[in-house]
Design a protein around this motif. Structure first.
Motif, PDB file in Angstrom:
ATOM      1  N   LYS A  51       0.839  -1.233   0.000  1.00  0.00           N
ATOM      2  CA  LYS A  51       0.000   0.000   0.000  1.00  0.00           C
ATOM      3  C   LYS A  51       0.853   1.254   0.000  1.00  0.00           C
TER       4      LYS A  51
ATOM      5  N   GLY B 245      -5.227  -3.014  11.840  1.00  0.00           N
ATOM      6  CA  GLY B 245      -5.488  -3.973  12.906  1.00  0.00           C
ATOM      7  C   GLY B 245      -4.746  -3.653  14.193  1.00  0.00           C
ATOM      8  N   THR B 246      -3.518  -3.122  14.078  1.00  0.00           N
ATOM      9  CA  THR B 246      -2.715  -2.840  15.268  1.00  0.00           C
ATOM     10  C   THR B 246      -3.418  -1.811  16.155  1.00  0.00           C
TER      11      THR B 246
ATOM     12  N   LYS C  82      -4.041   3.370   2.964  1.00  0.00           N
ATOM     13  CA  LYS C  82      -5.133   2.479   2.558  1.00  0.00           C
ATOM     14  C   LYS C  82      -6.359   3.265   2.125  1.00  0.00           C
TER      15      LYS C  82
HETATM   16  N1  HSE Z   1       0.182  -3.034   9.933  1.00  0.00           N
HETATM   17  C1  HSE Z   1      -1.095  -3.357   9.384  1.00  0.00           C
HETATM   18  C2  HSE Z   1      -2.138  -3.356  10.469  1.00  0.00           C
HETATM   19  C3  HSE Z   1      -1.165  -4.708   8.742  1.00  0.00           C
HETATM   20  O1  HSE Z   1      -1.835  -3.265  11.660  1.00  0.00           O
HETATM   21  O2  HSE Z   1      -3.305  -3.470  10.121  1.00  0.00           O
HETATM   22  C4  HSE Z   1      -0.825  -4.729   7.294  1.00  0.00           C
HETATM   23  O3  HSE Z   1      -1.571  -3.840   6.535  1.00  0.00           O
END
Ligand code: HSE
Length: 436
Positions: free
Chosen positions: A102, A157-158, A202
């Motif tokens: 991305k 997600g993090t 994104k």
């Molecule tokens: N680092 C990204 C997240 C995962 O935490 O969603 C890969 O896109």
């Protein structure tokens, strides 16, 4: 004969991709036509979680993107360079490209897609947004008949994991981040995730596809979650909200717009109070979700694993399958109208001061008569209408007042805050958050 695949990178996603390609039973029969030809790695000595003949591995990535026998290059090394140069080289050598990158696409998408269109090859990126969630292809195809009004995603997600744990445990950002790093949920350098940069990449990609124009990444407003405090999460909870890092792309409709007003977009990433009844409020832990609003469809929400070996590899191989299907059925190398990038212009992005939303603000004030009244007056003077004002308790011998506004132009709200900061009774404004 099948199609020859060159994979750049045998980390988590590369391993997952190889696993699917090596085990096609029970999956789409066309997968049997996809053969791994070569895999580019950083070191030949590292033990591998997937069994590949040693002769297949090479540290010479350029040899893969220039290999005359390879039809499709899968770029999974991440980062900007050499990923960008390798993608461009693969295209120049007539190869189709599948990438999960991305960061490269959001910054160099114009250069990459111009080169791909010129050469008549595809660059596919389902895995770049939402990991395993199919969202790029639906946006291009099934949702393409709609006029898209809004895309709102929890696409990192993090940060979703950190916010979910802060909510559940009443813990501070710093404590949860440290624990998430210890458990391997957060990177040692968490900047891209916690400062919203990954989500900005994104949403720039999603906005570009949803609204059919290129997006300049530096016009995406971006605010991460470092300043979200346990106190705000607790207040949000009392007011029936949760706090999520949202990535938003939507039409900007100025109040005085006529029918001939050209389309402007708002594209932004920020922590946001989301009503507990909203479908995005229940997306927890490392999961991602993307809500798309279109006309005449209404709302659809995509939900699933936003990262991880198998999930992301599923998106990578789906792109490979699409390219293989085109190569198998098309004799003329004309760009597939639903899978190639057809737009050339840049979308106009409205400055963030022009965007309209509700706000949440927390004030620490002297506990003196008339403070709430003064706040109301100064907000009112700038045309900011208040939905609720609550004073629940004291913090450090100061009264803590929380305000939620009705919809307001961001510039007006910020002016009101500047006026309020001048009040003698105001000790601090520790937090300002937007409300969905
Ligand atoms: N680092 C990204 C997240 C995962 O935490 O969603 C890969 O896109």
């Amino acid at each position: 004969m099948g199609f020859q695949i060159g994979i750049l990178g045998l980390g988590t996603v590369g391993t997952g991709t190889a696993r699917i390609l090596l085990d096609p039973a029970g999956r789409h029969p066309l997968l049997r036509e996809l053969q791994i030809s070569r895999v580019g790695v950083r070191s030949l000595d590292k033990p591998r979680a997937v069994e590949l003949p040693a002769s297949m591995l090479t540290t010479d990535l350029e040899a893969i993107v220039t290999d005359a026998d390879i039809d499709i290059v899968v770029e999974l090394i991440g980062g900007l360079e050499p990923a960008r140069s390798l993608i461009l080289q693969a295209i120049a050598n007539g190869k189709h490209v599948v990438t999960a990158n991305k960061a490269v696409i959001s910054r160099f998408g114009d250069e990459i897609y111009a080169a791909a269109n010129e050469k008549g090859v595809y660059v596919m990126l389902e895995a770049a947004v939402g990991g395993g969630i199919p969202v790029i292809q639906p946006l291009k195809q099934a949702l393409g008949v709609n006029r898209i009004k809004r895309v709102i995603g929890i696409v990192n997600g993090t940060t979703n994991y950190i916010l979910t744990r802060m909510q559940a445990e009443g813990a501070s950002f710093a404590d949860v981040l440290a624990d998430a790093q210890r458990l391997g949920y957060a990177e040692a350098d968490p900047t891209a995730d916690v400062d919203g940069l990954d989500a900005a990449d994104k949403i720039a990609i999603l906005a570009s596809i949803a609204f059919g124009g290129r997006i300049k990444l530096d016009s995406v407003y971006c605010e991460g979650i470092r300043n979200v405090s346990a106190a705000d999460i607790a207040y949000a909870e009392k007011l029936d909200f949760v706090i999520k890092l949202l990535a938003i792309a939507q039409e900007d409709i100025p109040e005085d717009s006529g029918s001939g007003t050209p389309q402007q977009l708002q594209v932004k990433v920020h922590p946001t109070l989301v009503a507990k009844t909203h479908p995005l409020a229940s997306i927890n832990d490392v999961y991602n979700a993307i809500l798309v609003e279109g006309e005449p469809l209404g709302q659809v929400m995509f939900f699933g694993p936003g990262a991880g070996e198998g999930a992301t590899a599923s998106a990578v191989v789906a792109d490979l399958l699409n390219i293989a299907a085109i190569l198998q059925t098309e004799t003329e190398p004309i760009p597939h109208p639903l899978l190639s990038c057809t737009h050339q212009h840049y979308c106009a992005i409205a400055p963030v001061e022009e965007s309209v939303s509700r706000f949440y603000a927390r004030f620490l004030t002297q506990d003196t008569p008339g403070v709430v009244g003064s706040l109301g007056t100064l907000f009112g003077d700038r045309g900011v209408s208040l939905e609720s004002v609550v004073q629940i308790g004291m913090r450090d011998r100061l009264a803590e007042i929380v305000v939620v506004t009705h919809d307001v132009r961001e510039g007006n709200f910020q002016q009101a805050l500047a006026d309020i900061r001048q009040l003698e009774a105001i000790a601090d404004i520790p937090s300002v958050l937007r409300v969905l």
